[in-house]
Design an enzyme around this catalytic site. Structure first.
Site, PDB file in Angstrom:
ATOM      1  N   THR A   8       0.312  75.674  58.946  1.00 54.68           N
ATOM      2  CA  THR A   8      -0.109  75.376  58.165  1.00 54.68           C
ATOM      3  C   THR A   8      -1.831  75.355  58.601  1.00 54.68           C
ATOM      4  OG1 THR A   8       1.481  73.089  58.879  1.00 54.68           O
ATOM      5  CG2 THR A   8      -1.118  72.976  58.126  1.00 54.68           C
ATOM      6  N   HIS A  50      -2.704  78.539  56.751  1.00 58.73           N
ATOM      7  CA  HIS A  50      -2.721  78.231  55.381  1.00 58.73           C
ATOM      8  C   HIS A  50      -4.355  77.551  54.872  1.00 58.73           C
ATOM      9  CE1 HIS A  50       1.644  78.943  54.377  1.00 58.73           C
ATOM     10  NE2 HIS A  50       1.818  78.597  55.165  1.00 58.73           N
TER      11      HIS A  50
END
Length: 342
Positions: free
Chosen positions: A40, A43
């Site tokens: 995450t 990203h």
């Protein structure tokens, strides 16, 4: 305090000075010791399509951490200054049907630490006391820093009984590697792990895989023949999010097989649902951890001798975050740790 911040809506991260987080009567202020880098976080650094939809800047990143309690609010009980703690990164509403029934991991209004609110890539992080997990038993700081993704692995792997079962895990990323160790420790007969990265497959072998299969030149049918399986795999743990991996898994499950899916596909893809129906395959979606049954299970597994240390492949001081993120973004690494005490 120093923190890793997504300062603007563009690729990159910035090491900046920001105010210490404010705390209320039910909150805990934690001095961060170490953190883990998650997909995450990658990203958000890259500022891809998902990140642009999910994140508002500026934002302090990070949700995998271990730290020491620095301050507790007036209403906090059973947590003391100096306690070693990790944190559940999903903050729930406490009011919906699932929360009221004790199924907090199913809350529809979940806010993610380091995604929907400032996170743990900082010298201090604040959390509601209900999201703080106190480490009562001795635990290595690097391992405690990755309790969040370790929980993903445990939640997925223990979704179905494993004793004596033949298990296939698609995806040898860090969570797949930890799930390998959990499945082996929990009594699976064979644990087969698939990936296309040889360095990660080697980590899976170190974690206890019976067979680590490079699917760029082999498939699960060959793995079945090598292990002498007659009817297919009993349990599948899907960690890759790759359409071809999901299809290969479905093709190689026994009738009545059970699949737990944690990997997030980047887009929709077709699947042979008639095979799932006629083979009576159960598919269960997994997101996060069960609060706090999974946390209890993690602690007990470690106390019982489970070793997930092979998944940690590098450590950096937080000021070296750019090199740490670059290594975490490769298809060769396991978990990368940032040290906030240097």
């Amino acid at each position: 305090m120093r923190a890793l911040v997504k300062q603007q809506a563009a690729p990159g991260l910035w090491l900046a000075d920001v105010p210490e987080p404010r705390t209320g009567p039910g909150d805990v202020l934690i001095r961060v010791l170490r953190t883990g880098i998650c997909g995450t976080d990658l990203h958000i650094r890259d500022w891809d399509g998902w990140a642009r939809q999910a994140v508002e800047t500026p934002l302090v990143l990070g949700h995998e951490f271990v730290g020491e309690v620095a301050h507790i609010g007036d209403d906090v009980a059973d947590i003391r200054v100096g306690d070693l703690v990790s944190g559940e990164g999903h903050l729930v509403c406490g009011k919906c049907r699932n929360c009221l029934a004790g199924r907090r991991h199913l809350c529809r209004s979940t806010i993610g630490l380091g995604v929907g609110r400032d996170g743990a890539f900082a010298e201090y992080v604040a959390l509601p006391a209900s999201n703080v997990w106190v480490h009562q038993a001795k635990v290595d700081l690097d391992i405690a820093a990755i309790f969040d993704p370790f929980g993903n692995a445990v939640h997925t792997a223990l979704s179905f009984p494993l004793v004596g079962e033949d298990v296939v895990i698609t995806g040898a990323g860090p969570i797949g590697i930890m799930a390998t160790a959990v499945a082996q420790h929990a009594g699976a007969r064979h644990v087969v792990v698939t990936d296309v990265s040889e360095p990660r497959l080697e980590l899976a072998r170190k974690a206890g895989a019976s067979l680590a299969l490079n699917v760029s030149d082999a498939d699960l049918a060959e793995a079945q023949r090598e292990l002498g399986l007659k009817e297919g795999f009993d349990v599948g743990l899907e960690m890759s999010g790759r359409p071809e991996a999901v299809r290969d898994m479905v093709d190689n499950m026994t009738h009545g097989g059970r699949i737990a899916m944690l990997g997030l596909p980047a887009r929709e893809f077709p699947l042979d649902w008639s095979k799932i129906v006629t083979s009576m395959i159960t598919i269960k979606g997994i997101y996060g951890r069960e609060m706090y049954e999974t946390w209890y299970a993690m602690t007990v597994l470690l106390e019982g001798g489970l070793d997930i240390s092979p998944v940690i492949t590098a450590r950096y001081g937080y000021e070296e975050f750019e090199a740490a993120f670059d290594e975490a973004a490769t298809a060769r690494s396991g978990k990368i740790i940032l040290d906030w005490t240097v």
